[in-house]
Design a protein around this motif. Structure first.
Motif, mmCIF file in Angstrom:
data_model
loop_
_atom_site.group_PDB
_atom_site.id
_atom_site.type_symbol
_atom_site.label_atom_id
_atom_site.label_comp_id
_atom_site.label_asym_id
_atom_site.label_seq_id
_atom_site.Cartn_x
_atom_site.Cartn_y
_atom_site.Cartn_z
ATOM 1 N N ALA A 186 25.139 -19.441 29.620
ATOM 2 C CA ALA A 186 25.166 -18.153 28.903
ATOM 3 C C ALA A 186 24.737 -16.996 29.794
ATOM 4 N N SER A 189 33.484 -19.494 28.055
ATOM 5 C CA SER A 189 32.876 -18.349 28.729
ATOM 6 C C SER A 189 33.956 -17.432 29.307
ATOM 7 N N ASP A 236 32.457 -27.566 27.022
ATOM 8 C CA ASP A 236 33.106 -26.729 26.010
ATOM 9 C C ASP A 236 32.565 -25.310 26.063
ATOM 10 N N ARG A 237 31.247 -25.187 26.226
ATOM 11 C CA ARG A 237 30.634 -23.856 26.294
ATOM 12 C C ARG A 237 31.139 -23.100 27.533
ATOM 13 N N ASP A 288 22.597 -24.840 28.669
ATOM 14 C CA ASP A 288 23.377 -23.915 27.843
ATOM 15 C C ASP A 288 22.942 -22.474 28.102
#
Length: 411
Positions: free
Chosen positions: A236, A269, A264-265, A232
């Motif tokens: 990020a 983005s 999903d993350r 994650d």
């Protein structure tokens, strides 16, 4: 007479994980020494197949029946009992000279029951403390009653074993702090089968085109998607990295419990088109994906598990002649010398990840020297062909000690 070694395992091939790949390397290297080697797995193996199975030239026996259900504590004790019965049946039929149990501790408890009954020396190998692995996987909490109980079981299993092997200095130091005699412990670090990973393959242009990586600065992760891996944070970091290196792309190969959350993350983005999920690939194709990556990133989060345990994947990447960048947790610091064999960055910090990767892509003059140094480290200190020698004196000592007891029992 050929030495017979029975390995007591959580799971094995044909399942694919760091655990099974280490097991395969150990068993293949021991067979190369001329030893007679088999493995027996418990109910946690969970893969369909016969009760006796040969995979990749290795013979495995399975614990029959299904995993127990119900209360967690009762379920685990029932699984231990079933595993012990399977070990007992194999011991009576095959008569091993050494029982080599591998973590988690449930395997050691099952193996100890049989080893004591038959007077067979027992080696217990710890790849990670089960209580810390549960915290890392999100199935346990540090300081909980279950955590405390598992820790006590681990310490008891270590005290009861005839010899203990651990995969890194972090685990060894922790056991010594618990009062375990340092002379009882050997370090058998994670290694690489250089026959398999020692000859990097060329990049496949067709695969490059299929993945959309032509001309890209490719950051990659190849492995299992657990929370403690910090993927994650890597996702990020991508907006900062792409702003610094517009052609940067992230290639994620593998799967695991966090896969959907990571997808999903990535979708959320602002640079989702720079993040590519491949899914799991057959093990024989892994090298093709290593060849697509410029820098392998390992952003593990800071916690007891990652501070104490050294991972396998960075070693495979180094053996493949790939650059590695990793968080500066204890397990990585045992493998990577910052600025010499790899790049270390602060854990739990996407900005630090992005800065480290951007700097690596901005200055390529050191890349070849770094690759050579990293591969030389693996060949010299993390090659299974030499790592296997660490077990031999332990086995010999235990067999020598057991011989008088066996003669007395026969008399």
């Amino acid at each position: 007479m050929t030495t017979r070694i029975l390995h007591v395992l959580d799971h094995s091939l044909p399942l694919q994980s760091g655990y099974t790949f280490r097991t395969r390397a150990i068993l293949r290297a021991q067979m190369g020494k001329g030893w007679d080697v088999r493995g027996v797995t418990g109910h946690r193996h969970g893969a369909p197949g016969p009760l006796e199975q040969v995979v990749d030239g290795l013979r495995f026996h399975r614990t029959p029946g299904e995993a127990a259900t119900g209360n967690a504590l009762l379920r685990e004790w029932r699984d231990i009992a079933a595993h012990a019965d399977a070990i007992e049946a194999l011991v009576q039929r095959w008569r091993p000279d050494i029982i080599h149990a591998h973590s988690p501790v449930l395997n050691a408890i099952a193996a100890q029951r049989v080893a004591r009954r038959h007077g067979i020396p027992l080696v217990y190998e710890i790849r990670a403390f089960w209580e810390d692995a549960a915290v890392g996987n999100g199935t346990g909490a540090q300081g909980s009653p279950r955590y405390w109980l598992t820790r006590q079981l681990e310490t008891h299993a270590v005290r009861s074993a005839d010899a203990v092997a651990v995969i890194c200095e972090g685990l060894r130091s922790d056991l010594i702090a618990r009062g375990i005699d340092a002379r009882k412990i050997i370090v058998s670090p994670n290694g690489v089968d250089m026959d398999q990973f020692g000859a990097p393959v060329a990049r496949d242009p067709a695969l490059t085109t299929k993945l959309g990586l032509e001309g890209a600065d490719v950051v990659g992760f190849i492995g299992s998607f657990y929370d403690y891996e910090g993927l994650d944070d890597l996702i990020a970091a991508m907006p900062r990295l792409v702003r610094a290196r517009p052609r940067a792309k992230l290639l994620l190969v593998g799967g695991g419990p966090c896969e959907q959350a990571l997808r999903d993350r990535a979708t959320a983005s602002p640079f989702a088109d720079h993040i590519l999920f491949v899914g799991r690939v057959p093990h024989e194709r892994v090298e093709d994906y290593y060849a697509q990556v410029d820098v392998l990133a390992y952003p593990r989060k800071a916690m007891r598990l990652t501070d104490l345990v050294t991972p396998l994947k960075p070693l495979e990447a180094m053996a493949q002649g790939r650059l590695v960048a990793a968080s500066s947790v204890g397990g990585h610091r045992e493998l990577i010398e910052d600025g010499v064999t790899g790049t270390l960055f602060a854990p739990d910090d996407p900005a630090a990840i992005a800065a480290a990767l951007a700097d690596m892509f901005a200055d390529r003059h050191f890349w070849e020297e770094r690759r050579v140094a990293a591969r030389a480290f693996v060949e010299r200190e993390r090659n299974w062909a030499s790592n296997i020698l660490r077990y031999e004196p332990v086995y010999q000592r235990l067999l020598a000690s057991a011989a008088p007891d066996a003669r007395a029992a026969a008399a």
